[in-house]
Design an enzyme around this catalytic site. Structure first.
Site, PDB file in Angstrom:
ATOM      1  CD  GLN A 181      47.746  27.509  23.005  1.00 24.48           C
ATOM      2  OE1 GLN A 181      47.835  28.683  23.314  1.00 24.48           O
ATOM      3  NE2 GLN A 181      48.750  26.660  23.131  1.00 24.48           N
ATOM      4  CG  ASP A 184      46.982  24.381  11.861  1.00 24.47           C
ATOM      5  OD1 ASP A 184      48.121  24.693  12.278  1.00 24.47           O
ATOM      6  OD2 ASP A 184      46.366  23.371  12.245  1.00 24.47           O
ATOM      7  CG  HIS A 199      42.835  29.805  20.541  1.00 27.02           C
ATOM      8  ND1 HIS A 199      44.205  29.900  20.615  1.00 27.02           N
ATOM      9  CD2 HIS A 199      42.400  29.957  21.810  1.00 27.02           C
ATOM     10  CE1 HIS A 199      44.567  30.128  21.877  1.00 27.02           C
ATOM     11  NE2 HIS A 199      43.496  30.168  22.621  1.00 27.02           N
ATOM     12  CB  CYS A 210      21.272  33.057  13.691  1.00 30.54           C
ATOM     13  SG  CYS A 210      22.219  32.204  12.417  1.00 30.54           S
ATOM     14  CB  THR A 269      52.107  26.381  23.322  1.00 29.81           C
ATOM     15  OG1 THR A 269      51.499  27.622  23.686  1.00 29.81           O
ATOM     16  CG2 THR A 269      52.353  25.547  24.570  1.00 29.81           C
TER      17      THR A 269
HETATM   18  N1  APR Z   1      58.442  22.191  17.509  1.00 32.63           N
HETATM   19  C1  APR Z   1      58.041  22.567  18.753  1.00 32.63           C
HETATM   20  N2  APR Z   1      57.939  23.868  19.143  1.00 32.63           N
HETATM   21  C2  APR Z   1      58.272  24.809  18.229  1.00 32.63           C
HETATM   22  C3  APR Z   1      58.731  24.497  16.925  1.00 32.63           C
HETATM   23  C4  APR Z   1      58.801  23.107  16.587  1.00 32.63           C
HETATM   24  N3  APR Z   1      59.206  22.711  15.378  1.00 32.63           N
HETATM   25  N4  APR Z   1      58.994  25.666  16.261  1.00 32.63           N
HETATM   26  C5  APR Z   1      58.703  26.677  17.139  1.00 32.63           C
HETATM   27  N5  APR Z   1      58.288  26.160  18.310  1.00 32.63           N
HETATM   28  C6  APR Z   1      57.851  26.873  19.513  1.00 32.63           C
HETATM   29  C7  APR Z   1      58.436  28.243  19.697  1.00 32.63           C
HETATM   30  O1  APR Z   1      59.671  28.184  20.363  1.00 32.63           O
HETATM   31  C8  APR Z   1      57.364  28.925  20.538  1.00 32.63           C
HETATM   32  O2  APR Z   1      57.616  28.727  21.918  1.00 32.63           O
HETATM   33  O3  APR Z   1      56.468  27.064  19.394  1.00 32.63           O
HETATM   34  C9  APR Z   1      56.078  28.206  20.153  1.00 32.63           C
HETATM   35  C10 APR Z   1      55.110  29.026  19.292  1.00 32.63           C
HETATM   36  O4  APR Z   1      54.618  30.042  20.107  1.00 32.63           O
HETATM   37  P1  APR Z   1      53.521  31.050  19.556  1.00 32.63           P
HETATM   38  O5  APR Z   1      53.900  31.527  18.242  1.00 32.63           O
HETATM   39  O6  APR Z   1      53.310  32.028  20.650  1.00 32.63           O
HETATM   40  O7  APR Z   1      52.223  30.142  19.368  1.00 32.63           O
HETATM   41  P2  APR Z   1      51.150  29.673  20.464  1.00 32.63           P
HETATM   42  O8  APR Z   1      51.785  29.441  21.776  1.00 32.63           O
HETATM   43  O9  APR Z   1      50.383  28.591  19.863  1.00 32.63           O
HETATM   44  O10 APR Z   1      50.221  31.006  20.553  1.00 32.63           O
HETATM   45  C11 APR Z   1      49.074  30.919  21.345  1.00 32.63           C
HETATM   46  O11 APR Z   1      48.394  33.070  20.655  1.00 32.63           O
HETATM   47  O12 APR Z   1      48.489  34.491  19.043  1.00 32.63           O
HETATM   48  C12 APR Z   1      47.610  33.711  19.704  1.00 32.63           C
HETATM   49  O13 APR Z   1      45.629  32.673  19.022  1.00 32.63           O
HETATM   50  C13 APR Z   1      46.999  32.673  18.811  1.00 32.63           C
HETATM   51  O14 APR Z   1      46.682  30.323  19.278  1.00 32.63           O
HETATM   52  C14 APR Z   1      47.611  31.380  19.317  1.00 32.63           C
HETATM   53  C15 APR Z   1      47.967  31.741  20.739  1.00 32.63           C
END
Ligand code: APR
Length: 321
Positions: A181, A184, A199, A210, A269
């Site tokens: 997702q 970066d 994403h 286009c 995630t």
């Molecule tokens: N290792 C593993 N997990 C981690 C770490 C780490 N070092 N640090 C934080 N986390 C976890 C958090 O606990 C959280 O559950 O990563 C998760 C990050 O969640 P989000 O910030 O919601 O990111 P993500 O799930 O990728 O978001 C999905 O939402 O905002 C949109 O497009 C954006 O791609 C993104 C999508």
């Protein structure tokens, strides 16, 4: 959900975690994911979680707040973090899928959107406003300024040991799929190939007219809205913004791979954004063994065969040890 280590609970400090979901045995025996989920619903508290998992959630949250220091001092314990069953499955697996989220890049210094890291805000605009389709319509130069800032931060950051472990895994298994997702580009910077970017990517631009895609590094622009090489139209970041569809085919390809994998890792995630969060559900429904790696529990944790509470950069490399 099972937090750490082996199936047969033994009286030790990690038991609290382990005395997790009684449905687990149900899961083991019948592995009917959809009915599992519905069985949770029938025993449910308000949000579909049974009381047991609510209690575990409290314990886990408490435990996870202690996690880093506790676990750091229990280096040896990490060896038990990964159950023997999971080690066996990892060593024998032929077809593995990883779904990654912002948490995998957190240890590289990339802010997450929710949980764990500090949430992103731009000029008092919450992330979901500045990163929306509506904002592209209303103020494309402001969207570019936001993505130029983020790209500026990212350009200084390096992949971490989670990215590097995942990159090594692509040559370890007969079939390996990385679905991310993240926009970066740190997986690719670590050497991952054929990454399914659900994403999009912050390193690409797309023409509003286009639909041509261009590598940002080839674009010479400081600010304002760059023009398309092909048609001169306005370019926009090739990133899926809130309210927008995923790139054509990306999700379908990921879902197809999830249906055939035997081991599915969900790392970093919050599992609240769909359809990405349905990938492990599809894998589970097809019989895959699903493993979550996250310092916090997520709505997906109950569905997983194992939940490894911790940082991806610390846990994923352990699989090769
Ligand atoms: N290792 C593993 N997990 C981690 C770490 C780490 N070092 N640090 C934080 N986390 C976890 C958090 O606990 C959280 O559950 O990563 C998760 C990050 O969640 P989000 O910030 O919601 O990111 P993500 O799930 O990728 O978001 C999905 O939402 O905002 C949109 O497009 C954006 O791609 C993104 C999508």
């Amino acid at each position: 959900m099972r937090a750490v280590a082996t199936k047969r609970p033994k009286e030790d400090g990690l038991l609290l975690f382990r005395r997790s979901n009684p449905h687990h045995n149900l899961l083991q025996k019948e592995r009917e994911p959809h009915c599992f989920r519905s069985s949770v619903a029938c025993l449910s508290g308000a949000n579909g979680y049974c009381i047991e998992s609510m209690i575990n959630r409290e314990i886990a949250t408490l435990q996870s707040s202690l996690l880093p220091s506790e676990f750091c001092s229990m280096k040896a314990a990490r060896k038990t973090l990964i159950s023997e069953e999971l080690r066996q499955r990892f060593s024998k697996a032929k077809n593995v899928l990883v779904l990654s989220g912002a948490g995998v890049s957190a240890e590289s210094g990339v802010p997450t959107f929710r949980g764990g890291g500090d949430s992103a805000v731009w000029k008092e605009m919450p992330f979901s406003v500045i990163s929306s389709a509506e904002m592209v319509e209303r103020d494309l130069p402001e969207v570019w300024e936001w993505f130029n800032y983020r790209r500026g931060v990212l350009a200084t950051l390096k992949p971490n040991s989670a990215h590097e472990a995942i990159a090594r895994w692509q040559d370890r298994f007969d079939h390996f799929t990385l679905v991310t997702q993240n926009i970066d580009g740190l997986h690719q910077a670590a050497g991952s190939r054929e990454v399914i970017e659900l994403h999009g990517s912050i390193w690409r631009a797309r023409c509003c007219d286009c639909d041509a895609r261009h590598n940002i590094r080839d674009l010479k622009f400081d600010n304002g809205v760059p023009a398309c090489f092909d048609c001169g139209g306005h370019l926009r970041p090739d990133v899926v913004l809130f309210g927008e569809m995923l790139p054509a085919g990306a999700f379908e390809l990921a879902a197809m791979k999830a249906e055939s994998c035997e081991l599915c890792f969900v790392a970093g995630t919050s599992a609240v954004v769909y359809p990405a969060a349905s990938i492990p559900e599809i894998a589970r429904a097809a019989g895959a063994y699903v493993v979550e790696v996250n310092p916090e529990l997520t709505p997906l944790s109950d569905l997983c065969d194992e939940v490894l509470p911790g940082k991806a950069g610390e846990i994923l490399p352990l699989f090769e040890k």
